[in-house]
Design an enzyme around this catalytic site. Structure first.
Site, mmCIF file in Angstrom:
data_model
loop_
_atom_site.group_PDB
_atom_site.id
_atom_site.type_symbol
_atom_site.label_atom_id
_atom_site.label_comp_id
_atom_site.label_asym_id
_atom_site.label_seq_id
_atom_site.Cartn_x
_atom_site.Cartn_y
_atom_site.Cartn_z
ATOM 1 N N ASP A 7 32.900 31.791 38.862
ATOM 2 C CA ASP A 7 31.472 32.067 39.017
ATOM 3 C C ASP A 7 30.709 31.967 37.706
ATOM 4 O OD1 ASP A 7 33.000 34.327 38.264
ATOM 5 O OD2 ASP A 7 31.401 35.704 38.844
ATOM 6 N N GLU A 14 33.915 37.192 39.419
ATOM 7 C CA GLU A 14 34.431 38.106 38.405
ATOM 8 C C GLU A 14 33.298 38.857 37.721
ATOM 9 O OE1 GLU A 14 35.257 39.810 34.712
ATOM 10 O OE2 GLU A 14 34.158 37.899 34.783
#
Length: 399
Positions: free
Chosen positions: A83, A141
């Site tokens: 991400d 994350e």
């Protein structure tokens, strides 16, 4: 020795691909739990490599690949996060983000590219592979509760004997690697505080309850929590990240909203800081005649490396890169949801130096001009493969 040389050569040949993959991802970032195009792109490449299994939709937008060797051995997992962050890319680079307000400002694009390189290597080297490699491309994350919990709940760690992950780290110079046994990254808790007073005219403050004044007093007061309520030998950080109040210069604000983060390593210290924050809010609001609500969110636990796997890191890394390139990292007050994997399976989280002034990789993580020395991806891939293979060979010999 010959196998190690072949691995290094294979990954070296993949370096142009890893660079191209990283730059594609950097140009097309997606936020946490929204990595749909990223996941599809990753899955397409993994299928093209010839992985035995490619599982999509893990924890929402994650991808897991399985590669089985022709020799018996354990299941070893390797993880990358995929991400990006809600930050505007301000670099002057041909691969800068094309998505307004979103960029890979922490190196997750490079983590993904390096693990794709590992996948391509293993898919082409099954004849020398002992056991199974489970490659986790994890979403989210960067936001709590993070994607690791969903990956675990999806059964991805079932049967896994060890897990390894890397973080490309610009505070370390390119060409170095680092880790340590025990705690290496802190907890990450967040809180939101709303202080409610009584608004009114700026020229008649005596008829109001000033939420800004109360909020400012709270911010000043909590700066002493670490210095006066926590053992000075115990690491702790309290940071106020946002403060919002008021609408005009001549209006006393009725509501003040603050948010912050708390970083610790010890459970007792973690609870002590939470209690002191609560007490500070109560005392300030009692003093000013205001009311408050405090929302506390427990985030990631500390990242705690397995002692034996950290020893493996030092042995493997010195064999790969030489003694001078290997460092023992001091505990960091940043956080990582890799912590959840290490609560379930022995493993090691490792840092690969990616800082280099010559290529502009001097900006801190989460900065709008963040970049890396892309050569660090090769080191990351070599380290992941070497750690997994060393574990597998040791386990197979002991069987």
């Amino acid at each position: 020795m010959r196998r190690g040389t072949e691995t290094a050569e294979n990954l070296e040949r993949l370096m142009p691909d890893m660079t191209a993959w990283r730059r594609h991802l950097h140009m097309h970032p997606e936020l946490s739990f929204r990595e749909e195009r990223t996941s599809a792109w990753i899955a397409e490449h993994l299928a093209a490599f010839g992985c035995d299994e490619v599982r999509t939709g893990v924890a929402g937008t994650g991808v897991v690949a399985v590669i089985r060797g022709e020799r018996p051995g354990p299941v070893v997992a390797l993880r990358a996060d995929i991400d990006a962050l809600p930050i505007q890319d301000e670099k002057d680079a041909p691969y800068r983000s094309t998505v307004p307000g979103v960029m890979h400002a922490c190196g997750h694009d490079a983590h993904t590219a390096a693990l794709l390189g590992v996948a391509a290597h293993y898919a082409a080297a099954r004849d020398s592979l002992a056991g199974e490699r489970r490659l986790i491309f994890q979403p989210a994350e960067e936001v709590t509760p993070g994607g690791a919990i969903g990956v675990i709940e999806a059964g991805v760690l079932d049967g896994v004997s060890a897990i390894y992950g890397v973080h490309l780290w610009t505070p370390l110079p390119s060409g170095t690697v680092a880790s340590a046994p025990g705690p290496v990254m802190a907890t990450e808790d967040e809180f939101d505080l709303e202080i409610r007073g009584k608004g009114g005219h700026g020229g008649m403050p005596h008829e109001t309850v000033d939420a800004i004044a109360a909020g400012a007093a709270f911010v000043q007061g909590v700066q002493t929590i670490v210095s006066r309520s926590v053992d000075p030998l115990e690491p702790a950080v309290v940071s106020i990240g946002s403060f919002h109040a008021g609408t005009a210069a001549n209006i006393i604000a009725e509501v003040c909203r603050l948010s912050g983060t708390v970083r610790t390593f010890d459970a007792t210290v973690r609870e002590r800081v939470r209690e002191r924050l609560q007490a500070s809010a109560e005392a300030v609001c009692r003093q000013f005649g205001a009311e408050f609500s405090l929302d506390w969110r427990h985030g990631y636990p500390p990242v705690v490396n397995d002692e034996r796997e950290a020893e493996r890191f030092f042995a493997v890394a010195r064999g790969l890169f030489g003694d001078a390139a290997v460092r023992r990292i001091r505990p960091l007050m940043t956080s990582e949801d890799f912590a959840y994997y290490l609560q379930r399976v022995p493993g090691c989280f490792m840092f690969v130096g990616a800082g280099n002034a010559e290529c502009g990789a001097v900006w801190p993580h989460h900065h709008p001009r963040f970049d890396i020395d892309e050569r660090a991806m090769l080191q990351a891939a070599r380290l992941l493969v070497a750690m997994a293979d060393h574990y597998a060979e040791e386990a197979s010999s002991a069987a």
